[in-house]
Design a protein around this motif. Sequence first.
Motif, PDB file in Angstrom:
ATOM      1  N   THR A  76       1.185  -1.252   0.071  1.00 28.07           N
ATOM      2  CA  THR A  76      -0.267   0.077  -0.177  1.00 28.07           C
ATOM      3  C   THR A  76       0.531   1.246  -0.029  1.00 28.07           C
ATOM      4  OG1 THR A  76      -0.030  -0.090   2.233  1.00 28.07           O
ATOM      5  CG2 THR A  76      -2.042  -1.461   1.306  1.00 28.07           C
ATOM      6  N   GLU A  77       0.098   2.209  -0.284  1.00 30.81           N
ATOM      7  CA  GLU A  77       1.192   3.331  -0.283  1.00 30.81           C
ATOM      8  C   GLU A  77       2.002   4.112   0.960  1.00 30.81           C
ATOM      9  OE1 GLU A  77       0.104   8.006  -0.926  1.00 30.81           O
ATOM     10  OE2 GLU A  77      -1.278   6.854  -0.850  1.00 30.81           O
ATOM     11  N   GLY A  78       1.826   3.840   2.151  1.00 29.36           N
ATOM     12  CA  GLY A  78       1.921   3.568   3.549  1.00 29.36           C
ATOM     13  C   GLY A  78       3.374   2.934   3.379  1.00 29.36           C
ATOM     14  N   ASP A  79       3.272   1.665   3.015  1.00 32.61           N
ATOM     15  CA  ASP A  79       4.628   0.713   3.025  1.00 32.61           C
ATOM     16  C   ASP A  79       5.292   1.203   2.764  1.00 32.61           C
ATOM     17  OD1 ASP A  79       2.483  -0.757   4.292  1.00 32.61           O
ATOM     18  OD2 ASP A  79       2.079  -2.367   2.162  1.00 32.61           O
ATOM     19  N   VAL A  80       6.679  -0.131   2.909  1.00 36.44           N
ATOM     20  CA  VAL A  80       8.170  -0.034   2.259  1.00 36.44           C
ATOM     21  C   VAL A  80       8.112  -1.316   2.582  1.00 36.44           C
ATOM     22  CG1 VAL A  80      11.019   1.244   3.215  1.00 36.44           C
ATOM     23  CG2 VAL A  80       9.111   2.037   4.050  1.00 36.44           C
ATOM     24  N   VAL A  81       9.080  -1.114   1.573  1.00 35.22           N
ATOM     25  CA  VAL A  81       8.918  -2.511   0.828  1.00 35.22           C
ATOM     26  C   VAL A  81      10.413  -2.709   1.148  1.00 35.22           C
ATOM     27  CG1 VAL A  81       9.510  -4.550  -1.207  1.00 35.22           C
ATOM     28  CG2 VAL A  81       7.767  -2.964  -0.908  1.00 35.22           C
ATOM     29  N   ALA A  82      11.217  -4.490   1.332  1.00 36.51           N
ATOM     30  CA  ALA A  82      12.181  -4.199   2.189  1.00 36.51           C
ATOM     31  C   ALA A  82      12.734  -5.274   0.687  1.00 36.51           C
ATOM     32  CB  ALA A  82      12.778  -4.829   3.589  1.00 36.51           C
ATOM     33  N   ARG A  83      14.393  -5.484   0.511  1.00 38.72           N
ATOM     34  CA  ARG A  83      14.931  -6.664  -0.448  1.00 38.72           C
ATOM     35  C   ARG A  83      16.041  -7.018   0.432  1.00 38.72           C
ATOM     36  NH1 ARG A  83      12.210  -3.133  -3.893  1.00 38.72           N
ATOM     37  NH2 ARG A  83      11.094  -4.236  -5.387  1.00 38.72           N
ATOM     38  N   LEU A  84      15.870  -8.630   0.461  1.00 38.02           N
ATOM     39  CA  LEU A  84      17.231  -8.714   1.554  1.00 38.02           C
ATOM     40  C   LEU A  84      17.529  -9.792  -0.076  1.00 38.02           C
ATOM     41  CD1 LEU A  84      18.717  -8.839   3.583  1.00 38.02           C
ATOM     42  CD2 LEU A  84      17.626 -10.813   4.134  1.00 38.02           C
ATOM     43  N   PHE A  85      19.441  -9.121   0.063  1.00 40.75           N
ATOM     44  CA  PHE A  85      20.337  -9.668  -0.888  1.00 40.75           C
ATOM     45  C   PHE A  85      21.001 -10.562  -0.493  1.00 40.75           C
ATOM     46  CE2 PHE A  85      18.150  -6.335  -2.847  1.00 40.75           C
ATOM     47  CZ  PHE A  85      18.339  -6.360  -3.985  1.00 40.75           C
ATOM     48  N   VAL A  86      20.875 -11.826  -0.561  1.00 41.55           N
ATOM     49  CA  VAL A  86      21.949 -13.077   0.441  1.00 41.55           C
ATOM     50  C   VAL A  86      22.956 -14.336  -0.528  1.00 41.55           C
ATOM     51  CG1 VAL A  86      21.936 -14.673   2.067  1.00 41.55           C
ATOM     52  CG2 VAL A  86      20.391 -12.995   2.044  1.00 41.55           C
ATOM     53  N   ALA A  87      24.036 -14.238  -0.200  1.00 46.76           N
ATOM     54  CA  ALA A  87      24.787 -15.623  -0.682  1.00 46.76           C
ATOM     55  C   ALA A  87      25.223 -16.431  -0.353  1.00 46.76           C
ATOM     56  CB  ALA A  87      26.256 -14.928  -1.282  1.00 46.76           C
ATOM     57  N   VAL A  88      24.852 -17.554  -0.383  1.00 43.36           N
ATOM     58  CA  VAL A  88      25.147 -18.734   0.203  1.00 43.36           C
ATOM     59  C   VAL A  88      26.081 -20.245  -0.940  1.00 43.36           C
ATOM     60  CG1 VAL A  88      22.933 -18.689   1.160  1.00 43.36           C
ATOM     61  CG2 VAL A  88      23.384 -19.865  -0.789  1.00 43.36           C
ATOM     62  N   PRO A  89      26.813 -20.479   0.402  1.00 38.96           N
ATOM     63  CA  PRO A  89      27.879 -21.829  -0.571  1.00 38.96           C
ATOM     64  C   PRO A  89      27.012 -22.517  -1.142  1.00 38.96           C
ATOM     65  CG  PRO A  89      27.734 -21.728   1.870  1.00 38.96           C
ATOM     66  CD  PRO A  89      26.851 -20.288   1.727  1.00 38.96           C
ATOM     67  N   ALA A  90      26.115 -22.455  -2.699  1.00 44.74           N
ATOM     68  CA  ALA A  90      25.889 -23.452  -3.041  1.00 44.74           C
ATOM     69  C   ALA A  90      25.425 -23.452  -4.186  1.00 44.74           C
ATOM     70  CB  ALA A  90      24.141 -23.808  -2.482  1.00 44.74           C
ATOM     71  N   THR A  91      25.710 -24.591  -5.465  1.00 42.21           N
ATOM     72  CA  THR A  91      25.746 -24.429  -6.532  1.00 42.21           C
ATOM     73  C   THR A  91      24.522 -25.307  -7.295  1.00 42.21           C
ATOM     74  OG1 THR A  91      26.223 -26.804  -6.960  1.00 42.21           O
ATOM     75  CG2 THR A  91      28.212 -25.300  -6.160  1.00 42.21           C
ATOM     76  N   THR A  92      23.379 -25.372  -6.215  1.00 44.48           N
ATOM     77  CA  THR A  92      21.692 -26.075  -7.249  1.00 44.48           C
ATOM     78  C   THR A  92      21.010 -24.813  -6.708  1.00 44.48           C
ATOM     79  OG1 THR A  92      21.360 -27.875  -4.839  1.00 44.48           O
ATOM     80  CG2 THR A  92      22.614 -27.828  -7.669  1.00 44.48           C
ATOM     81  N   ILE A  93      20.018 -25.083  -6.846  1.00 45.40           N
ATOM     82  CA  ILE A  93      19.004 -24.196  -6.431  1.00 45.40           C
ATOM     83  C   ILE A  93      17.789 -25.187  -5.073  1.00 45.40           C
ATOM     84  CG2 ILE A  93      16.712 -23.484  -6.816  1.00 45.40           C
ATOM     85  CD1 ILE A  93      16.966 -23.321  -9.528  1.00 45.40           C
ATOM     86  N   ALA A  94      17.998 -26.892  -5.022  1.00 47.29           N
ATOM     87  CA  ALA A  94      17.679 -26.455  -4.058  1.00 47.29           C
ATOM     88  C   ALA A  94      18.795 -26.724  -2.942  1.00 47.29           C
ATOM     89  CB  ALA A  94      17.698 -28.839  -4.359  1.00 47.29           C
ATOM     90  N   GLY A  95      19.812 -26.839  -2.952  1.00 45.61           N
ATOM     91  CA  GLY A  95      20.980 -25.849  -2.087  1.00 45.61           C
ATOM     92  C   GLY A  95      21.238 -25.112  -1.600  1.00 45.61           C
TER      93      GLY A  95
END
Length: 257
Positions: free
Chosen positions: A138-157
């Motif tokens: 909504t107009e009063g909301d602030v959207v947060a985005r958290l960007f994370v890197a992890v030691p994995a080579t597959t999507i499931a991992g």
Amino acid sequence: MAKDKPPFAMKAMLRLERGTANAADTLRRYAPLADEIGADGIDVDVERADLLLSGYRVAVNEERAMHAMAHPLLHRFGWREQDFGYSPNVRYAETNVPPSGPPATRLVIDRADQELGWEGASHGTGLTPDRTLEIGPTEGDVVARLFVAVPATTIAGTVEALEPWLSRVEPAAVGVDPGRAALVFLARADLRTEAERLGLGPVETGRIEADAEHVIETATATAGTTLWLRRGTDPVSRLWPGIIEIREMVIDDSYPD
């Protein structure tokens, strides 16, 4: 001697049944399938669950290249070959009926230099997509985005390694590539309070500004994990850094003054 024909570079969006589960559970459900079909990434938001793929095919023309890329996916999910058609006027191909069984609902294949923009998601080659995930602020909301890197080579991992973040953030939308992810949620407090709540540890805070209406507050931890806070009603422009970009946050030089 005739030169070898260069391969056609393409990308695909395979839409899956979204269901009523939250974003994290939907992500867990489809991560193994994403690896099974060789997806580059998976996006889940309030309306969709998409597997994203890119590839190259050598063929006499673009239409045949798209059919060749689609062939294993059509058979895997129960479509007939005639259910997939190429549109020469717009130069992409898509299924025109649902498959015979779940969980797939639609397949679209496009040229690699084009966007899947009508789906609300664009997918580029080289695992550097600029993807939009919607959570209906909504107009009063602030959207947060958290960007994370992890030691994995597959999507499931990657999804498995993300479990601590998924429980802390409870995201409304998630975009995952092998080894990295963007978690989208509504901020509960200001930037520093959110960073402390998430246990980011020592952080450097800053701002990205284009004008008074487009400001992203940023906090980057020593491990590279980055948190963005942005007013929810601001439009998400392609000229802003991509949703999966983790560390470098620079406004494109072409951004209008």
